[in-house]
Motif scaffolding. Structure first.
Motif, PDB file in Angstrom:
ATOM      1  N   LEU A   1       0.809  -1.220   0.000  1.00 58.53           N
ATOM      2  CA  LEU A   1       0.000   0.000   0.000  1.00 58.53           C
ATOM      3  C   LEU A   1       0.843   1.273   0.000  1.00 58.53           C
ATOM      4  CD1 LEU A   1      -2.764  -1.054   2.570  1.00 58.53           C
ATOM      5  CD2 LEU A   1      -2.838  -1.217   0.084  1.00 58.53           C
ATOM      6  N   ALA A   2       2.158   1.149  -0.232  1.00 54.95           N
ATOM      7  CA  ALA A   2       3.069   2.296  -0.101  1.00 54.95           C
ATOM      8  C   ALA A   2       2.683   3.460  -0.998  1.00 54.95           C
ATOM      9  CB  ALA A   2       4.499   1.852  -0.406  1.00 54.95           C
ATOM     10  N   ASP A   3       2.145   3.175  -2.188  1.00 53.84           N
ATOM     11  CA  ASP A   3       1.822   4.263  -3.115  1.00 53.84           C
ATOM     12  C   ASP A   3       0.653   5.128  -2.631  1.00 53.84           C
ATOM     13  OD1 ASP A   3       0.248   1.849  -3.747  1.00 53.84           O
ATOM     14  OD2 ASP A   3      -0.674   3.107  -5.285  1.00 53.84           O
ATOM     15  N   LEU A   4      -0.109   4.633  -1.655  1.00 56.78           N
ATOM     16  CA  LEU A   4      -1.245   5.393  -1.123  1.00 56.78           C
ATOM     17  C   LEU A   4      -0.847   6.317   0.027  1.00 56.78           C
ATOM     18  CD1 LEU A   4      -3.951   2.566  -1.015  1.00 56.78           C
ATOM     19  CD2 LEU A   4      -3.559   4.269  -2.805  1.00 56.78           C
ATOM     20  N   VAL A   5       0.396   6.180   0.499  1.00 62.65           N
ATOM     21  CA  VAL A   5       0.818   6.917   1.686  1.00 62.65           C
ATOM     22  C   VAL A   5       1.345   8.295   1.278  1.00 62.65           C
ATOM     23  CG1 VAL A   5       2.279   6.871   3.751  1.00 62.65           C
ATOM     24  CG2 VAL A   5       1.255   4.770   2.895  1.00 62.65           C
ATOM     25  N   HIS A   6       0.404   9.186   1.054  1.00 60.18           N
ATOM     26  CA  HIS A   6       0.703  10.584   0.758  1.00 60.18           C
ATOM     27  C   HIS A   6      -0.498  11.419   1.185  1.00 60.18           C
ATOM     28  CE1 HIS A   6      -2.018  10.541  -2.752  1.00 60.18           C
ATOM     29  NE2 HIS A   6      -1.529   9.339  -2.981  1.00 60.18           N
ATOM     30  N   ASP A   7      -0.225  12.648   1.616  1.00 54.35           N
ATOM     31  CA  ASP A   7      -1.285  13.570   2.034  1.00 54.35           C
ATOM     32  C   ASP A   7      -2.193  12.952   3.105  1.00 54.35           C
ATOM     33  OD1 ASP A   7      -0.530  15.649   0.144  1.00 54.35           O
ATOM     34  OD2 ASP A   7      -1.253  14.266  -1.385  1.00 54.35           O
ATOM     35  N   LEU A   8      -1.606  12.200   4.036  1.00 54.98           N
ATOM     36  CA  LEU A   8      -2.360  11.587   5.124  1.00 54.98           C
ATOM     37  C   LEU A   8      -2.097  12.356   6.421  1.00 54.98           C
ATOM     38  CD1 LEU A   8      -1.739   7.770   4.440  1.00 54.98           C
ATOM     39  CD2 LEU A   8      -3.528   9.260   3.523  1.00 54.98           C
ATOM     40  N   PHE A   9      -2.962  12.152   7.389  1.00 56.10           N
ATOM     41  CA  PHE A   9      -2.840  12.840   8.673  1.00 56.10           C
ATOM     42  C   PHE A   9      -1.813  12.162   9.574  1.00 56.10           C
ATOM     43  CE2 PHE A   9      -4.496  13.414  13.095  1.00 56.10           C
ATOM     44  CZ  PHE A   9      -4.155  14.756  13.217  1.00 56.10           C
ATOM     45  N   LEU A  10      -1.854  10.836   9.633  1.00 51.10           N
ATOM     46  CA  LEU A  10      -1.008  10.083  10.566  1.00 51.10           C
ATOM     47  C   LEU A  10      -0.659   8.737   9.970  1.00 51.10           C
ATOM     48  CD1 LEU A  10       0.149   9.605  13.524  1.00 51.10           C
ATOM     49  CD2 LEU A  10      -2.108   8.645  14.068  1.00 51.10           C
ATOM     50  N   VAL A  11       0.609   8.340  10.097  1.00 51.18           N
ATOM     51  CA  VAL A  11       1.060   6.997   9.725  1.00 51.18           C
ATOM     52  C   VAL A  11       1.828   6.451  10.917  1.00 51.18           C
ATOM     53  CG1 VAL A  11       2.401   5.617   8.083  1.00 51.18           C
ATOM     54  CG2 VAL A  11       1.208   7.666   7.298  1.00 51.18           C
ATOM     55  N   THR A  12       1.608   5.162  11.263  1.00 50.90           N
ATOM     56  CA  THR A  12       2.132   4.609  12.521  1.00 50.90           C
ATOM     57  C   THR A  12       2.980   3.350  12.296  1.00 50.90           C
ATOM     58  OG1 THR A  12       0.061   3.367  12.814  1.00 50.90           O
ATOM     59  CG2 THR A  12       0.195   5.538  13.848  1.00 50.90           C
ATOM     60  N   PRO A  13       4.112   3.475  11.611  1.00 49.69           N
ATOM     61  CA  PRO A  13       4.927   2.287  11.320  1.00 49.69           C
ATOM     62  C   PRO A  13       5.993   2.003  12.385  1.00 49.69           C
ATOM     63  CG  PRO A  13       5.839   4.173  10.181  1.00 49.69           C
ATOM     64  CD  PRO A  13       4.674   4.686  11.005  1.00 49.69           C
ATOM     65  N   ASN A  14       6.490   0.765  12.401  1.00 47.99           N
ATOM     66  CA  ASN A  14       7.781   0.522  13.049  1.00 47.99           C
ATOM     67  C   ASN A  14       8.866   0.784  11.994  1.00 47.99           C
ATOM     68  OD1 ASN A  14       8.058  -1.843  11.447  1.00 47.99           O
ATOM     69  ND2 ASN A  14       7.199  -3.140  13.054  1.00 47.99           N
TER      70      ASN A  14
END
Length: 300
Positions: A168-181
């Motif tokens: 799903l990496a290509d969807l990770v833009h213009d988001l409020f919060l991302v919570t990865p290790n």
């Protein structure tokens, strides 16, 4: 008034087996097994309900007894489950093996049923935040991200695993919060896990407002665009079972943010929720709010 958290993700039954002595590979080990509702999206929704946040779960379960129990238990936590779709067949399962210290040794996720989730059942007009669980298929996740953007609702993304983060990496833009290790963060950016600060900068450049990088026992870093990263120590906890700790962590952050807390304050709440969950045999601790309050008093 926009106040609801809409959680879109997986619901399943957890089958968790823990050995009673140090695990010996490739043979039978004595221990105990428990079966309880799980799924990243469901766990987050259940924890939010327990913390008093108005939350709606959008998911899919089978038309079996596991599905019945998952819906009953989630509703009992205070979450709205009216948008969970019932489909013919079996509810998903997550089967985990823990060693005698409660650490995860191996797990098998059978979540094909989440592919039956239908986004059209979601209404975002009253949503304050959408939480997206990385278990969704790419097409579904794309629709969730687009719907949130169209409705002007901020979106938080929980990557779940390295493989799902990469998908799903290509969807990770213009988001409020991302919570990865750090490993999931590397999968999102293509960098090495040791270059996590550069990866965070990449996500900020893509329009991600907050990146909350999890470092397990070493705590976490709350990285907000335009601010210096802030390190938060993990709350001390005696490990009983690590299952569900990350889900409680995100839920507590969201609940604190809804109450007007800033990202760092919210992350501190998240660490207390994780510690409370780790100290419990439950994936979703029924007395989560009370246990967090107790930890707050202890560490003042």
């Amino acid at each position: 008034m926009k106040q609801w958290v809409v959680v879109v993700g997986g619901t399943n039954m957890d089958v968790v087996a823990r050995t009673s002595a140090p695990l010996v590979a490739a043979t039978s080990n004595p221990g105990r097994t428990r079966i309880s509702p799980g799924g990243v999206g469901r766990n987050i929704a259940a924890c939010l309900g327990l913390l008093g946040a108005p939350v709606r779960l959008v998911s899919a379960v089978g038309d079996d007894t596991f599905g019945d129990e998952a819906l009953r238990a989630t509703a009992a936590c205070g979450a709205d489950v009216a948008a969970v779709r019932r489909v013919p067949g079996a509810t998903g399962t997550y089967t985990a093996v823990l060693d005698d210290r409660g650490e995860l040794v191996a797990a098998v996720s059978d979540m094909a049923v989440v592919d039956e989730l239908v986004l059209e059942t979601v209404h975002l007009t009253d949503a304050a935040l959408v939480v997206l669980d990385g278990n969704l298929a790419h097409g579904q996740a794309t629709r969730v991200v687009a719907a949130a953007a169209q409705a002007g609702v901020p979106l938080a993304f929980e990557p779940v695993s390295v493989a799902k983060a990469a998908r799903l990496a290509d969807l990770v833009h213009d988001l409020f919060l991302v919570t990865p290790n750090t490993d999931e963060l590397a999968a999102l950016t293509g960098r090495a896990a040791t270059d996590w600060r550069d990866s965070v900068a990449d996500l900020h450049a893509r329009g991600v407002e907050h990146v909350w990088v999890r470092h397990g026992a070493d705590g976490s870093w709350m990285c907000s665009r335009g601010n210096e990263p802030v390190h938060l120590a993990a709350a001390p906890a005696e490990v009983v079972d690590v299952t569900g700790a990350g889900d409680a962590m995100l839920a507590a952050w969201v609940a604190a943010w809804l109450r007007g807390g800033d990202p760092v304050e919210a992350a501190r709440d998240g660490h207390r929720a994780a510690a409370a969950t780790i100290q419990s045999p439950h994936t979703v601790r029924p007395d989560l709010a009370e246990a967090m309050h107790h930890l707050t008093r202890e560490h003042r």
